[in-house]
Structures are given as C-alpha cells and as structure tokens.
Design a protein around this motif. Structure first.
Motif, mmCIF file in Angstrom:
data_model
loop_
_atom_site.group_PDB
_atom_site.id
_atom_site.type_symbol
_atom_site.label_atom_id
_atom_site.label_comp_id
_atom_site.label_asym_id
_atom_site.label_seq_id
_atom_site.Cartn_x
_atom_site.Cartn_y
_atom_site.Cartn_z
ATOM 1 N N THR A 154 0.869 -1.181 0.000
ATOM 2 C CA THR A 154 0.000 0.000 0.000
ATOM 3 C C THR A 154 0.900 1.222 0.000
ATOM 4 N N TYR A 155 0.651 2.185 -0.905
ATOM 5 C CA TYR A 155 1.400 3.448 -0.841
ATOM 6 C C TYR A 155 0.800 4.276 0.281
ATOM 7 N N TYR A 156 1.577 5.242 0.774
ATOM 8 C CA TYR A 156 1.085 6.077 1.886
ATOM 9 C C TYR A 156 -0.237 6.737 1.513
ATOM 10 N N SER A 157 -0.354 7.019 0.205
ATOM 11 C CA SER A 157 -1.491 7.830 -0.229
ATOM 12 C C SER A 157 -2.830 7.088 -0.273
ATOM 13 N N GLY A 158 -2.877 5.780 -0.155
ATOM 14 C CA GLY A 158 -4.227 5.243 -0.344
ATOM 15 C C GLY A 158 -4.414 3.748 -0.297
ATOM 16 N N GLU A 209 -4.765 -0.373 -1.200
ATOM 17 C CA GLU A 209 -3.787 -1.442 -1.371
ATOM 18 C C GLU A 209 -3.568 -1.671 -2.872
ATOM 19 N N VAL A 210 -2.327 -1.585 -3.325
ATOM 20 C CA VAL A 210 -2.023 -1.708 -4.757
ATOM 21 C C VAL A 210 -1.689 -3.159 -5.121
ATOM 22 N N LEU A 211 -0.999 -3.870 -4.239
ATOM 23 C CA LEU A 211 -0.737 -5.305 -4.483
ATOM 24 C C LEU A 211 -1.401 -6.103 -3.371
ATOM 25 N N GLY A 245 -2.083 -6.846 -17.769
ATOM 26 C CA GLY A 245 -3.176 -6.239 -17.005
ATOM 27 C C GLY A 245 -3.306 -4.796 -17.431
ATOM 28 N N GLU A 246 -4.480 -4.215 -17.171
ATOM 29 C CA GLU A 246 -4.703 -2.864 -17.693
ATOM 30 C C GLU A 246 -3.911 -1.829 -16.885
ATOM 31 N N SER A 247 -3.826 -0.638 -17.467
ATOM 32 C CA SER A 247 -3.075 0.454 -16.858
ATOM 33 C C SER A 247 -3.552 0.706 -15.430
ATOM 34 N N GLY A 248 -2.601 0.846 -14.511
ATOM 35 C CA GLY A 248 -2.937 1.177 -13.124
ATOM 36 C C GLY A 248 -3.224 -0.030 -12.247
ATOM 37 N N CYS A 249 -3.112 -1.254 -12.781
ATOM 38 C CA CYS A 249 -3.467 -2.429 -11.961
ATOM 39 C C CYS A 249 -2.350 -2.809 -10.978
ATOM 40 N N GLY A 250 -1.146 -2.246 -11.166
ATOM 41 C CA GLY A 250 -0.081 -2.526 -10.194
ATOM 42 C C GLY A 250 1.137 -3.238 -10.765
ATOM 43 N N LYS A 251 1.243 -3.337 -12.089
ATOM 44 C CA LYS A 251 2.345 -4.099 -12.693
ATOM 45 C C LYS A 251 3.715 -3.479 -12.376
ATOM 46 N N SER A 252 3.803 -2.149 -12.576
ATOM 47 C CA SER A 252 5.111 -1.505 -12.341
ATOM 48 C C SER A 252 5.435 -1.474 -10.857
ATOM 49 N N THR A 253 4.415 -1.369 -10.028
ATOM 50 C CA THR A 253 4.657 -1.421 -8.578
ATOM 51 C C THR A 253 5.264 -2.777 -8.215
ATOM 52 N N LEU A 254 4.719 -3.831 -8.793
ATOM 53 C CA LEU A 254 5.262 -5.163 -8.526
ATOM 54 C C LEU A 254 6.728 -5.219 -8.980
ATOM 55 N N ILE A 263 13.187 -1.466 -5.086
ATOM 56 C CA ILE A 263 13.154 -0.001 -5.181
ATOM 57 C C ILE A 263 12.046 0.496 -4.248
ATOM 58 N N GLU A 264 10.997 -0.300 -4.126
ATOM 59 C CA GLU A 264 9.887 -0.019 -3.195
ATOM 60 C C GLU A 264 9.868 -1.136 -2.152
ATOM 61 N N PRO A 265 9.676 -0.796 -0.874
ATOM 62 C CA PRO A 265 9.538 -1.871 0.117
ATOM 63 C C PRO A 265 8.140 -2.499 0.050
ATOM 64 N N ASP A 285 9.857 -4.143 -18.129
ATOM 65 C CA ASP A 285 8.574 -3.462 -17.876
ATOM 66 C C ASP A 285 8.237 -2.628 -19.109
ATOM 67 N N GLU A 286 7.360 -3.134 -19.947
ATOM 68 C CA GLU A 286 6.955 -2.466 -21.196
ATOM 69 C C GLU A 286 8.181 -2.012 -21.993
ATOM 70 N N PRO A 287 9.117 -2.920 -22.290
ATOM 71 C CA PRO A 287 10.391 -2.466 -22.874
ATOM 72 C C PRO A 287 10.248 -1.863 -24.265
HETATM 73 N N1 LIG Z 1 4.839 6.225 -5.914
HETATM 74 C C1 LIG Z 1 3.515 6.112 -5.812
HETATM 75 N N2 LIG Z 1 2.827 6.681 -4.809
HETATM 76 C C2 LIG Z 1 1.489 6.530 -4.699
HETATM 77 N N3 LIG Z 1 0.717 5.820 -5.565
HETATM 78 C C3 LIG Z 1 1.364 5.234 -6.603
HETATM 79 C C4 LIG Z 1 2.773 5.348 -6.793
HETATM 80 N N4 LIG Z 1 3.112 4.648 -7.915
HETATM 81 C C5 LIG Z 1 1.961 4.127 -8.398
HETATM 82 N N5 LIG Z 1 0.916 4.482 -7.625
HETATM 83 C C6 LIG Z 1 -0.489 4.069 -7.815
HETATM 84 O O1 LIG Z 1 -0.528 2.656 -7.739
HETATM 85 C C7 LIG Z 1 -1.436 2.122 -8.707
HETATM 86 C C8 LIG Z 1 -0.698 1.130 -9.608
HETATM 87 O O2 LIG Z 1 0.256 1.846 -10.385
HETATM 88 P P1 LIG Z 1 1.314 1.081 -11.314
HETATM 89 O O3 LIG Z 1 2.204 2.112 -11.922
HETATM 90 O O4 LIG Z 1 1.945 0.006 -10.537
HETATM 91 O O5 LIG Z 1 0.332 0.458 -12.423
HETATM 92 P P2 LIG Z 1 0.662 -0.220 -13.819
HETATM 93 O O6 LIG Z 1 -0.196 -1.418 -13.925
HETATM 94 O O7 LIG Z 1 2.123 -0.405 -13.968
HETATM 95 O O8 LIG Z 1 0.166 0.895 -14.844
HETATM 96 P P3 LIG Z 1 0.724 1.223 -16.333
HETATM 97 O O9 LIG Z 1 0.457 -0.002 -17.149
HETATM 98 O O10 LIG Z 1 -0.104 2.408 -16.749
HETATM 99 O O11 LIG Z 1 2.196 1.548 -16.216
HETATM 100 C C9 LIG Z 1 -2.016 3.317 -9.454
HETATM 101 O O12 LIG Z 1 -3.248 3.630 -8.876
HETATM 102 C C10 LIG Z 1 -1.014 4.418 -9.193
HETATM 103 O O13 LIG Z 1 -1.633 5.691 -9.167
#
Ligand SMILES: Nc1ncnc2c1ncn2[C@@H]1O[C@H](COP(=O)(O)OP(=O)(O)OP(=O)(O)O)[C@@H](O)[C@H]1O
Length: 254
Positions: free
Chosen positions: A12-16, A18-20, A37-46, A53-55, A174-176
C-alpha cells in the motif's frame, strides 16, 4: 527450487488503497513469464518491489531461496547484479552525460568482480564493448555517441546491452518496447527472445500487449486491481475455463 519465488506480497502506498494484494508466483530458471493487465493495476509497482526499489508491507521475495525483502543495500548487492531491469523509457535509464561506451562499462565496473562470465569475455574494455554492441545488433561506431545522438530503439538496445553485460539470471522487462513504433517493437522483442536463448536468462515480461506476451512467454499471469486473477501456460490462453477478465482482455485483441 525456483529462481524467484514470490509469496503473499502486499503493498500500500502512503497515499491510499492497497495496490498489491496477496501476490504469489514463481519464475523458473530460463523461463519467460508474462504479466499482463490494464493500466494502473499494479504491474510496475510489482516490478519496483521485486527490484527492491519499493519496500513491501508483507510477504516474501525469495531469489534462489534467499530472502531479499528487508535486506540492507550491502547485502542486496550480489542480488542486484543477478536481477536487472529494462524499463519503459530508455531515455531516463541512460545518463545523458555518458557516452554509450561509458554507460556500457559502468555495471561491469560496479559488479564485474562478482561475475563468473559464461558468455562474454573481458580481454579489454574496447573488446568487451564491441561484444555487447554486437549482441544487441548495434554498430560498433555507436560506442562514441551520447544518448541524445541515438534513436529510441537504439537507446533501448543500449539499456539491454547494459543489463546483459553482467550476465544476470533474471531481467525484469517493464513495457520495454512500448515507446517504439510497431516495426521497432517487433525487432526489439525478437532480439530479446534471441538473447534469452543465447544467455540462458529468465524474464519477467510486463506488458499491455497480449499478442507480444503470447509470442514471448511460456506462461502468462493476469493482474486485475493488484491481484493475480489468472495464471496459465501460454498454449492454454484460449481455453474455455480462462478467468472472465482474461477473456475480456483477449476480446480486446480480436
Ligand atoms: N509512488 C507512488 N505513490 C502513490 N501511488 C502510486 C505510486 N506509484 C503508483 N501508484 C499508484 O498505484 C497504482 C498502480 O500503479 P502502477 O504504476 O503500478 O500500475 P501499472 O499497472 O504499472 O500501470 P501502467 O500499465 O499504466 O504503467 C495506481 O493507482 C497508481 O496511481
């Protein structure tokens, strides 16, 4: 033992929100695993969590059976060399003040002493750079250029050459190819496939592009709102018992 074993990851990011959510999967040696998965689903966070890079908040990241999560930078160093990344935007991955030659030698200078080279040789810096450029199908003459003197596709090939220069076991892609035109995308993916075969690496290939994932990967995972909702051998993509969300993604590419 799997090369990478991910167990019950939560983030979970501080802002809101649970992302994963309870992410579990493994990657085997020499395997290419797709994540779609679609944009914003959490792929890059994973990807950022795997790369430390992220804990993560909870869960386990085992690389060759060893826990990475929570380790100090000093203890992570041997793993960092073994788990490289190629991200979406090659321009931000390359230092604009360094010539290609200098960018390419940098990882070897940092980690070379830990690397037992199996595919590349280091007779001289010049020879090493030439081997790397040859592997990513770029002319030797590019060694003396700066990043702004390269096309997007050439920049991405330089970032790939950097990643392979220390012979990692795993590359997170990641989307190379997403910043490139369709023809350059196809040739970059073909190159990545050839390099994986040649160097015996594993990939986690993250993409929106289902046909590209289908072409590159032996297995595919589907992520929706931070959860892995489906995972299967690529040849079973069109099976009737796929998750409804996977079917929805398939229908977008029909
Ligand atoms: N550093 C951050 N701080 C707070 N929220 C974040 C941060 N990075 C990503 N998010 C939020 O986490 C969610 C997942 O983002 P992420 O970039 O992992 O998605 P994604 O699947 O990789 O999207 P895309 O395919 O568009 O790159 C989104 O709602 C995004 O706004």
């Amino acid at each position: 033992m799997s090369l990478l074993d991910i167990r019950n990851i939560h983030k979970t990011y501080y802002s809101g929100a649970e992302v994963l959510k309870n992410v579990n999967f493994s990657i085997e040696s020499k395997e290419c695993l797709g994540l779609i998965g679609e944009s914003g689903c959490g792929k890059s966070t994973l990807a950022r969590c795997l790369l430390q890079i992220e804990p993560i908040d909870e869960g386990s990241i085992l690389f060759n059976g060893r826990e990475l999560s929570g380790k100090s930078e000093r203890l992570l160093k041997p793993y960092r060399r073994n788990m490289q990344a190629v991200l979406q935007n090659p321009a931000s991955a390359l230092n604009p003040k360094l010539k290609v030659r200098e960018s390419l030698i940098d990882p070897f200078q940092q980690y070379g002493s830990q690397v037992d080279m199996k595919h590349l040789t280091y007779k001289s810096e010049r020879d090493f750079i030439e081997q790397l450029l040859e592997m990513v199908e770029l002319p030797k003459s590019l060694a003396e250029r700066y990043p702004h003197e390269l096309s997007g596709g050439q920049k991405q090939r330089v970032t790939i050459a950097r990643a392979i220069s220390i012979e990692p076991s795993l590359i997170i892609l990641d989307e190379p190819a997403s910043s490139l035109d369709v023809l350059s995308q196809a040739s970059l993916l073909t190159l990545l496939g050839k390099l994986r075969e040649r160097l015996g690496m594993s990939y986690l290939f993250i993409s929106h592009d289902l046909p590209a994932v289908q072409k590159m990967c032996q297995r595919i995972m589907v992520m929706k709102e931070g959860e892995i909702v489906d995972a299967f051998e690529t040849e079973l993509l069109l099976c009737a018992d796929r998750h409804p969300y996977t079917k929805e993604l398939i229908s977008l590419f029909d």
